[in-house]
Design a protein around this motif. Structure first.
Motif, short mmCIF file in Angstrom:
data_model
loop_
_atom_site.label_atom_id
_atom_site.label_comp_id
_atom_site.label_asym_id
_atom_site.label_seq_id
_atom_site.Cartn_x
_atom_site.Cartn_y
_atom_site.Cartn_z
N SER A 1 15.77 50.22 26.47
CA SER A 1 16.25 50.00 27.84
C SER A 1 17.04 48.70 27.98
CB SER A 1 15.08 49.99 28.83
OG SER A 1 14.37 48.76 28.79
N VAL B 1 15.71 56.06 29.97
CA VAL B 1 15.13 57.01 30.92
C VAL B 1 15.44 58.45 30.49
CG1 VAL B 1 15.21 57.86 33.31
CG2 VAL B 1 15.12 55.39 32.86
N LEU C 1 18.06 57.93 39.45
CA LEU C 1 18.76 57.23 38.37
C LEU C 1 20.21 56.94 38.77
CD1 LEU C 1 18.48 56.09 35.52
CD2 LEU C 1 19.06 58.36 34.63
N VAL D 1 9.17 57.97 37.22
CA VAL D 1 8.79 58.45 35.89
C VAL D 1 7.27 58.41 35.74
CG1 VAL D 1 8.94 58.02 33.41
CG2 VAL D 1 11.00 57.87 34.82
#
Length: 128
Positions: free
Chosen positions: A23, A67, A90, A107
């Motif tokens: 990430s 993600v 997102l 999530v």
């Protein structure tokens, strides 16, 4: 400590942190992954690289990539509506209309509905 124990410790550390590192930096993710394929990994080196990733500034592209990797764990079970919600959230994040926390919270909502022991230990989702 025996080689097998060191390798196992490195692999467990990486398993917990790989989506967090991804990430922050795809490049750092690939570097650590390649390093772990070496014969004798060093836990201190892996820890250092994870810490360096923690210190990196936010990358929208790399966060989104992480993600999407995590979405792969849910895509067979989640409904079309759950997918749409995640991708809408997102997209809002990518357009700077919301923050990472909103995405991670959703999530985690999916994770409660569709448990996954591997993801439950991920520092990307636990914030640890």
């Amino acid at each position: 400590m025996r080689y097998k124990d060191i390798r196992k410790e490195c692999e467990e550390l990486w398993a917990k942190n790989k989506y967090y590192v991804l990430s922050k930096s795809h490049k750092a993710y690939l570097e650590i992954r390649a390093y772990l394929r070496e014969k004798e990994p060093d836990v201190l080196w892996v820890n250092k690289k994870i810490q360096e990733a923690r210190d990196m500034k936010e990358s929208k592209k790399d966060f989104s990539n992480a993600v999407l990797h995590i979405w792969g764990y849910f895509k067979k079970e989640a409904s079309i509506m759950e997918k749409r919600i995640l991708f809408d959230i997102l997209n809002e994040y990518m357009e700077e209309r919301s923050g990472q926390t909103v995405v991670i919270d959703y999530v985690n909502t999916l994770l409660k509905k569709y448990p996954n022991e591997y993801l439950e230990k991920s520092t990307f989702l636990t914030g640890e």
